[in-house]
Scaffold this active site. Structure first.
Site, PDB file in Angstrom:
ATOM      1  N   HIS A  59       2.727   2.790  -5.297  1.00 38.50           N
ATOM      2  CA  HIS A  59       2.937   3.217  -3.920  1.00 38.50           C
ATOM      3  C   HIS A  59       3.058   4.738  -3.851  1.00 38.50           C
ATOM      4  CE1 HIS A  59       4.623  -0.930  -2.455  1.00 38.50           C
ATOM      5  NE2 HIS A  59       3.446  -1.021  -3.046  1.00 38.50           N
ATOM      6  N   GLU A  61       5.158   6.730  -2.276  1.00 38.92           N
ATOM      7  CA  GLU A  61       6.506   7.280  -2.457  1.00 38.92           C
ATOM      8  C   GLU A  61       6.875   7.341  -3.946  1.00 38.92           C
ATOM      9  OE1 GLU A  61       6.772   4.511   1.229  1.00 38.92           O
ATOM     10  OE2 GLU A  61       5.533   4.725  -0.576  1.00 38.92           O
ATOM     11  N   CYS A  84       8.647   0.456   1.761  1.00 41.21           N
ATOM     12  CA  CYS A  84       8.966  -0.957   1.503  1.00 41.21           C
ATOM     13  C   CYS A  84      10.375  -1.074   0.942  1.00 41.21           C
ATOM     14  CB  CYS A  84       7.947  -1.579   0.545  1.00 41.21           C
ATOM     15  SG  CYS A  84       8.082  -1.007  -1.167  1.00 41.21           S
ATOM     16  N   CYS A  93      10.481   0.829  -2.688  1.00 45.86           N
ATOM     17  CA  CYS A  93      10.441   2.289  -2.556  1.00 45.86           C
ATOM     18  C   CYS A  93      11.780   2.827  -2.063  1.00 45.86           C
ATOM     19  CB  CYS A  93       9.320   2.697  -1.600  1.00 45.86           C
ATOM     20  SG  CYS A  93       7.675   2.481  -2.312  1.00 45.86           S
ATOM     21  N   ALA A 163     -29.301   1.582  13.655  1.00 46.15           N
ATOM     22  CA  ALA A 163     -30.074   2.791  13.957  1.00 46.15           C
ATOM     23  C   ALA A 163     -31.199   2.440  14.920  1.00 46.15           C
ATOM     24  CB  ALA A 163     -30.642   3.376  12.674  1.00 46.15           C
ATOM     25  N   ARG A 191     -20.114   2.820   3.530  1.00 48.34           N
ATOM     26  CA  ARG A 191     -20.173   1.871   2.411  1.00 48.34           C
ATOM     27  C   ARG A 191     -19.042   2.136   1.414  1.00 48.34           C
ATOM     28  NH1 ARG A 191     -26.687   1.566   0.935  1.00 48.34           N
ATOM     29  NH2 ARG A 191     -27.370   0.673   2.940  1.00 48.34           N
ATOM     30  N   LEU A 211     -27.905  -1.615  -0.975  1.00 45.69           N
ATOM     31  CA  LEU A 211     -26.554  -1.769  -0.407  1.00 45.69           C
ATOM     32  C   LEU A 211     -25.482  -1.087  -1.265  1.00 45.69           C
ATOM     33  CD1 LEU A 211     -26.669  -5.484   0.843  1.00 45.69           C
ATOM     34  CD2 LEU A 211     -27.396  -3.401   2.021  1.00 45.69           C
TER      35      LEU A 211
END
Length: 368
Positions: A59, A61, A84, A93, A163, A191, A211
């Site tokens: 995390h 923090e 959290c 945290c 497009a 992407r 892709l």
């Protein structure tokens, strides 16, 4: 404990802007966990920063506290989301913050997770830490739109793009490219920021796309491939089939072609038989629910007219990018137009327009 009307200085706002930028740079790359940005400041100097790690850990923090080059006693932490307070795969945290000696904490947005919402505020305040909340909250809402969608609806956040030429065509035989290179970079950025990408078998068979994310240095962030293929029309010579391996390609279908099913499974594609909707198309609501259970949290759709129309009409898209090129495509027997301008403007609202002196295309962004 702070009041509901917390006041913030211009310095506070500047520090939080930096924290939000840290979080935004990791958005879409932190798995189930939200992307969080964190700064620790002491004597008006930034002494440490932290971001949520790729796939959600550590995390922000925790990283900021661990990476500080100074003792944290008497310092101030700026964090984009309420920290959290519960044990999971990492300790709370809040526990790290209390132990560190940080004397003040400012966070932008309250977490929507019921285990956290408002509770961390109380825990930290009870330990004599001055806590303020709500700084640049509207900016944070935009940052956490996908996290909120995931948690509240159990569906992936859906971004779609298409497009269109000046004469409103999306395909003309013999034309390989509609948009300019600058627009292509935005496509590859999208992407990079989405963990999965979806197209139809028609688009696959016509364009034979890769892709992948082809921004320099970001190839490893190429999204998982999702194919909508009602009748199992995918060409076995296509790049997607040839490069398929276990875990990187999911195909939704409705056909009973057992021979083709066997070939596709042997190659490593994950096949999911799916019900049709009232129009005889694959039910995209079912598809999205299934993708969420399989781990998709952010989905980019690069479809043609039919899939775009289906998604727009059913308001299944959260953000839509309309790339409009000044090119006029040649009209011939094999054309495909974009027929959803009216539905798009009726069901979605324009939120911004991207124009540049360097680019020839106009890009309009719509939100649900």
């Amino acid at each position: 404990m702070s009041s509901k009307k917390d006041r913030f200085s211009s310095k506070d706002k500047n520090y939080m802007k930096l924290a939000i930028n840290l979080a935004r740079s990791r958005k879409g790359l932190t798995g189930d966990n939200p992307s969080v940005g964190c700064l620790i400041v002491k004597n008006d100097t930034i002494i440490s920063i932290g971001q949520t790690g790729y796939n959600g850990r550590p995390h922000a923090e925790h990283s900021a506290i661990k990476n500080s080059f100074e003792k944290l006693k008497g310092s101030k932490m700026y964090v984009t989301l309420e920290p959290c307070n519960h044990y999971g795969k990492t300790p709370p945290c809040t526990k790290n913050i209390i132990k560190s000696g940080i004397s003040e904490l400012i966070y932008s947005m309250e977490d929507i997770d019921k285990r956290v919402k408002g509770k961390s505020f109380k825990i930290l305040s009870s330990k004599k830490i001055k806590v303020k909340r709500g700084l640049l909250k509207e900016d944070a809402k935009d940052l956490y739109d996908s996290y909120i969608k995931n948690r509240t609806s159990k569906l992936p956040y859906v971004t779609a793009k298409i497009a269109v030429s000046k004469n409103k065509l999306i395909y003309s035989k013999g034309t390989k490219r509609i948009t300019d290179k600058n627009s292509d970079k935005i496509t590859h950025y999208l992407r990079y920021k989405n963990d999965s990408i979806m197209i139809s078998s028609k688009t696959l068979n016509i364009d034979n796309p890769r892709l992948t994310c082809r921004l320099k240095g970001y190839n490893k962030f190429s999204p998982k491939r999702i194919i909508l293929d009602k009748n199992l029309d995918i060409k076995l010579t296509s790049y997607i089939f040839q490069s398929a391996k276990k875990g990187n390609t999911i195909l939704f279908y409705h056909s009973s072609n057992t021979k083709k099913i066997k070939v596709l499974k042997k190659k490593g594609l994950t096949l999911i038989k799916t019900k049709l909707n009232n129009e005889g198309l694959l039910d995209l609501k079912i598809v999205l629910k299934k993708l969420f259970t399989l781990g998709t949290r952010s989905l980019l759709v690069e479809g043609g007219d039919k899939i775009s129309k289906n998604l727009i009409k059913n308001r299944l898209i959260d953000t839509f990018y309309l790339f409009q090129s000044p090119k006029i495509l040649r009209v011939n027997k094999i054309n495909q137009g974009f027929t959803s301008f009216g539905i798009l403007n009726a069901k979605y609202k324009k939120v911004s327009k991207i124009t540049s002196k360097l680019a020839k295309d106009n890009i309009t962004i719509y939100k649900r």
